[in-house]
Every structure is written in structure tokens, then in C-alpha cells.
Design an enzyme around this catalytic site. Structure first.
Site, PDB file in Angstrom:
ATOM      1  N   ASN A 285       0.826  -1.207   0.000  1.00 37.20           N
ATOM      2  CA  ASN A 285       0.000   0.000   0.000  1.00 37.20           C
ATOM      3  C   ASN A 285       0.861   1.258   0.000  1.00 37.20           C
ATOM      4  O   ASN A 285       1.909   1.314   0.630  1.00 37.20           O
ATOM      5  CB  ASN A 285      -0.944   0.008   1.199  1.00 37.20           C
ATOM      6  CG  ASN A 285      -1.952  -1.123   1.116  1.00 37.20           C
ATOM      7  OD1 ASN A 285      -2.143  -1.687   0.034  1.00 37.20           O
ATOM      8  ND2 ASN A 285      -2.568  -1.457   2.223  1.00 37.20           N
TER       9      ASN A 285
ATOM     10  N   HIS B 154       5.744  -0.594  -2.776  1.00 40.92           N
ATOM     11  CA  HIS B 154       5.353   0.221  -3.925  1.00 40.92           C
ATOM     12  C   HIS B 154       5.456   1.714  -3.634  1.00 40.92           C
ATOM     13  O   HIS B 154       4.812   2.533  -4.277  1.00 40.92           O
ATOM     14  CB  HIS B 154       3.936  -0.158  -4.384  1.00 40.92           C
ATOM     15  CG  HIS B 154       3.859  -1.573  -4.894  1.00 40.92           C
ATOM     16  ND1 HIS B 154       2.690  -2.269  -5.035  1.00 40.92           N
ATOM     17  CD2 HIS B 154       4.843  -2.423  -5.293  1.00 40.92           C
ATOM     18  CE1 HIS B 154       2.948  -3.496  -5.488  1.00 40.92           C
ATOM     19  NE2 HIS B 154       4.247  -3.614  -5.649  1.00 40.92           N
TER      20      HIS B 154
END
Ligand code: NAD
Ligand code: ZN
Length: 265
Positions: A111, A128
């Protein structure tokens, strides 16, 4: 307990109570009950005609900077405006308790939001990236751009009614021609090496990998539970839907992050 298979919870608890090192791998489903849509649910209204794979690429940002920047801003504002839920908070408490006892609960997330942190947990790796820090799209210089809290109007701008006004990405102050982008990993880009190294180390040394709210499709994050299992960890999955991982896990709990995580600790 409604809707959660009791025996799976008991089985998971039996495994977890002997664990000193737990690696928690979270995906978009972890934040869904806070009000951040998963990718599957996110593309409504104006965004319906685009897939995240079309928008979150360097090529798209280069060709249509206003469109991509506005999509990113819209998501970031939603993430800013919501609150962590009981599942995030349970992980925060659990981490402190294991820490105090010489163990560890390492959180590795796909997330780009900060809901784990706002629930008092430390995140080992944001695979990410995160959507609240920025750098130049061209020269990579870090930017001091601060995402301001969304106004009511911005939050209420309904993309499904085409009322979103597209915004231009701010210019970079270091070079003459660049504009800024968030520190997220776009499709086709490499993951931050340090985050991936830390994640691999965490799963290889874990007694248990707890996989929460990820479709286990996006690589290389999807390889982490497999690496955990190969190194001898038990794997527990929490997801209201089965995934490609489900048939290989030790315990599958058919439930949601907010309902299940407080039951496990
Ligand atoms: P995904 O959207 O592909 O899958 C989400 C998974 O969560 C699904 O398997 C779904 O069944 C499950 N799920 C839905 N509601 C849940 C709940 N309440 N509790 C537990 N599980 C639930 O997301 P992904 O696997 O994380 O990977 C796709 C990419 O999407 C990642 O790269 C991630 O960076 C990005 N993404 C991030 C956010 C965020 O930061 N909050 C939001 C959307 C997408
Ligand atoms: Zn620049």
C-alpha cells in the site's frame, strides 16, 4: 462470531501463539474497510475508462501529466481523509508487544497509504513506495511539495459526474523542465531495492507469514509468501476471496482485515 470461520481462527491462533517473528504482508484489502478502494473497485466515473495499468506508468504521465497527476491526487486525498480501522490498530499493539518480548512483527505493505503508521505501527517496507512524498519526474531531485489536506469541495468532487477539474503537476525547482511525481512505483518500474531486500529478509526469518488483503497477483510482491514458506514459515491468509495463493497456505481465513486481525491477537 459472525461470518468468520471459527475453526480457522482457532487454528491460526494456535500457530501464532508460538511465533516470535511474524511477517505481515498487506495489500489494498487491508485499507478497504477504512474507505480506500482496492484497484478492482477504484475505477469509477471519470476513471472508468482507464485501468490503473494505463494511468500509473511513466509513459502515461509523460503524455498526459494533468490526467495522471489528478488521478494520483484524487487517490492521495482519499487516503488522507480516512482513518485506520481496528485491524490496523491490532497490528500496532501486537508489534509493540512482540518487540517488548524480544520478538518482531515486521510489516511489509504494497500500500502507498500511511494507515499502518497512523495506527501506531512501524512499516518495514513500502514495496510500492508512498504517495505523500514527491520527486521530479525528469531529474529525480526530491521535492518539498506538501500535499495539503483536501478541502470538502475536493473530496466531494465526484469523478463519476465528470466534475473533477484536472490539475497540473507542480514544476520542479531543481531543473528547468520537470514536474513532480509521488514516490510510488509505477507499472514497469523497479521496486525500491532496499524495501525488497528488507522484505525478503523478514519473510526468510519469520516463523509465520500473515498475508492480508492482497490478490497475490502483482509481482514481485506475490513471491514473498512463497519465499516465506520455502524458508519454513507457516503461511496464514486473510481475505474474503480466494487468491492464487490460497491452495498453498497452512490456514485460510475467509474474512476481512478489520474483523479478523483483532481476533488473532
Ligand atoms: P488488489 O486490489 O489487486 O487486491 C485486493 C485484495 O484485497 C483482493 O484479493 C480482495 O479480495 C481483498 N480484499 C478486499 N476487501 C478486503 C478486506 N476488507 N479485507 C481483506 N481483504 C480484502 O490489491 P493488491 O493485491 O494490493 O495489489 C494491487 C496494487 O494496488 C498494489 O500495487 C498496491 O500498491 C495498489 N493499491 C494500493 C492501495 C492503497 O495504498 N491503499 C489501494 C489500491 C491499490
Ligand atoms: Zn527536476
Amino acid at each position: 462470531m459472525r461470518n468468520i470461520p471459527h475453526s480457522a481462527i482457532q487454528e491460526a491462533k494456535a500457530i501464532l501463539q508460538d511465533a516470535h517473528r511474524i511477517a505481515v504482508l498487506t495489500g489494498a484489502g487491508m485499507s478497504a474497510e477504512s474507505g480506500v478502494p482496492t484497484y478492482r473497485d477504484a475505477q469509477t466515473g471519470l476513471w472508468e475508462k482507464y485501468s490503473p495499468e494505463q494511468l500509473a506508468t511513466r509513459e502515461a504521465m509523460s503524455n498526459q501529466p494533468e490526467l495522471v497527476w489528478s488521478w494520483i491526487l484524487h487517490q492521495a486525498r482519499v487516503m488522507r481523509s480516512v482513518q485506520p480501522h481496528e485491524g490496523h490498530k491490532a497490528l500496532g499493539r501486537w508489534q509493540k508487544q512482540l518487540d517488548a518480548n524480544g520478538g518482531a512483527l515486521e510489516i511489509v505493505t504494497q500500500n502507498i497509504d500511511d494507515l499502518h503508521e497512523r495506527a501506531g505501527a512501524e512499516v518495514l517496507a513500502h514495496l510500492h513506495g508512498t504517495t505523500f512524498t514527491f520527486r521530479c519526474f525528469e531529474c529525480d531531485a526530491p521535492s518539498d511539495y506538501v500535499l495539503e489536506d483536501a478541502t470538502e469541495e475536493q473530496l466531494e468532487a465526484r469523478p463519476e459526474l465528470d466534475q473533477m477539474v484536472l490539475e497540473e503537476p507542480p514544476a520542479c525547482h531543481s531543473c528547468s523542465h520537470g514536474f513532480i511525481r509521488p514516490d510510488i512505483v509505477m507499472f514497469g518500474e523497479l521496486l525500491p531495492q532496499q524495501a525488497m531486500d528488507d522484505a525478503l529478509e523478514a519473510v526468510r526469518t519469520a516463523d509465520v507469514a500473515l498475508v492480508v488483503g492482497t490478490s497475490n497477483i502483482v509481482q514481485p510482491a506475490a513471491s514473498l509468501p512463497i519465499a516465506a514458506s520455502a524458508a519454513g514459515a507457516k503461511v496464514i491468509e486473510v481475505n474474503p476471496n480466494v487468491t492464487p495463493l490460497t491452495e498453498d497456505v497452512d490456514v485460510y481465513i475467509n474474512g476481512t482485515a478489520r474483523n479478523v486481525l483483532p481476533e488473532l491477537h
